[in-house]
Design a protein around this motif. Sequence first.
Motif, mmCIF file in Angstrom:
data_model
loop_
_atom_site.group_PDB
_atom_site.id
_atom_site.type_symbol
_atom_site.label_atom_id
_atom_site.label_comp_id
_atom_site.label_asym_id
_atom_site.label_seq_id
_atom_site.Cartn_x
_atom_site.Cartn_y
_atom_site.Cartn_z
ATOM 1 N N SER A 1 0.832 -1.132 -0.101
ATOM 2 C CA SER A 1 -0.052 0.038 0.249
ATOM 3 C C SER A 1 1.058 1.392 -0.014
ATOM 4 N N ALA A 2 1.139 1.626 1.125
ATOM 5 C CA ALA A 2 2.256 3.148 1.147
ATOM 6 C C ALA A 2 3.610 2.644 1.176
ATOM 7 N N MET A 3 4.327 3.538 0.660
ATOM 8 C CA MET A 3 5.809 3.481 1.176
ATOM 9 C C MET A 3 6.362 4.543 1.608
ATOM 10 N N ALA A 4 7.363 4.527 2.641
ATOM 11 C CA ALA A 4 7.755 5.635 3.058
ATOM 12 C C ALA A 4 9.311 5.624 3.475
ATOM 13 N N TRP A 5 9.808 6.669 3.954
ATOM 14 C CA TRP A 5 11.250 6.826 4.444
ATOM 15 C C TRP A 5 11.447 7.264 5.840
ATOM 16 N N TYR A 6 12.075 6.691 6.604
ATOM 17 C CA TYR A 6 12.275 6.668 7.769
ATOM 18 C C TYR A 6 13.774 7.111 8.025
ATOM 19 N N ARG A 7 14.239 7.803 9.273
ATOM 20 C CA ARG A 7 15.466 7.706 9.428
ATOM 21 C C ARG A 7 15.798 7.678 10.871
ATOM 22 N N GLN A 8 17.005 7.295 11.413
ATOM 23 C CA GLN A 8 17.502 7.090 12.775
ATOM 24 C C GLN A 8 18.872 7.675 12.845
ATOM 25 N N ALA A 9 18.884 8.776 13.572
ATOM 26 C CA ALA A 9 20.398 9.232 13.905
ATOM 27 C C ALA A 9 20.903 8.418 15.306
ATOM 28 N N PRO A 10 22.207 8.312 15.670
ATOM 29 C CA PRO A 10 22.401 7.664 16.891
ATOM 30 C C PRO A 10 22.094 8.363 18.002
ATOM 31 N N GLY A 11 21.562 7.287 18.883
ATOM 32 C CA GLY A 11 20.999 7.832 19.900
ATOM 33 C C GLY A 11 19.505 8.417 19.973
ATOM 34 N N ARG A 12 19.072 8.377 18.780
ATOM 35 C CA ARG A 12 17.565 9.081 18.663
ATOM 36 C C ARG A 12 16.593 7.850 18.080
ATOM 37 N N GLN A 13 15.516 8.244 18.274
ATOM 38 C CA GLN A 13 14.391 7.329 17.738
ATOM 39 C C GLN A 13 14.115 7.486 16.495
ATOM 40 N N ARG A 14 13.761 6.185 15.827
ATOM 41 C CA ARG A 14 13.430 6.221 14.549
ATOM 42 C C ARG A 14 12.277 7.306 14.293
ATOM 43 N N GLU A 15 12.545 7.968 12.966
ATOM 44 C CA GLU A 15 11.293 9.014 12.907
ATOM 45 C C GLU A 15 10.972 8.733 11.493
ATOM 46 N N LEU A 16 9.573 9.135 11.210
ATOM 47 C CA LEU A 16 8.984 9.091 9.621
ATOM 48 C C LEU A 16 9.480 10.541 9.088
ATOM 49 N N VAL A 17 10.086 10.123 7.680
ATOM 50 C CA VAL A 17 10.587 11.302 7.111
ATOM 51 C C VAL A 17 9.501 11.843 6.033
ATOM 52 N N ALA A 18 9.163 10.795 5.218
ATOM 53 C CA ALA A 18 8.212 11.007 4.134
ATOM 54 C C ALA A 18 7.246 9.895 3.669
ATOM 55 N N ARG A 19 6.025 9.746 3.450
ATOM 56 C CA ARG A 19 5.404 8.796 2.931
ATOM 57 C C ARG A 19 4.566 9.093 1.906
ATOM 58 N N ILE A 20 4.298 8.194 0.921
ATOM 59 C CA ILE A 20 3.700 8.151 -0.249
ATOM 60 C C ILE A 20 2.609 7.019 -0.238
ATOM 61 N N THR A 21 1.465 7.179 -0.672
ATOM 62 C CA THR A 21 0.311 5.920 -0.671
ATOM 63 C C THR A 21 0.362 5.488 -2.448
#
Length: 120
Positions: free
Chosen positions: A32-52
């Motif tokens: 269905s949707a595809m997305a990009w996440y990112r995770q910096a050292p010591g930080r929680q993974r976060e959503l960057v962009a999503r496209i349905t």
Amino acid sequence: QVQVVESGGGLVQPGGSLKLSCVASGRTFLISAMAWYRQAPGRQRELVARITSGGTINYIDSVKGRFTISRDNVKNMVYLQMNSLTPEDTAVYYCNAGVKPNIEGYLEVWGQGTLVTVSS
């Protein structure tokens, strides 16, 4: 049933640009949707962009106007064009696919990650 593999990370100077790619394989018609996440050292993974699957796009506020997500359903690929990069964008970037194996089921598939380092 579905696998995703991302690539395109590397070292770039502040203000530079980079384009990430992600290819999906397997039963890609279930995505269905595809997305990009990112995770910096010591930080929680976060959503960057999503496209349905229908083309609806959402970005995290910090990347609006700088990043562009796009999708090619024929090639089973999703891209992230990143412009005006800052050191705060340094992270491991992950491709994500939402998979609907049946009417009641849903799961998310993750790539292995590609490292983006923004530094002078």
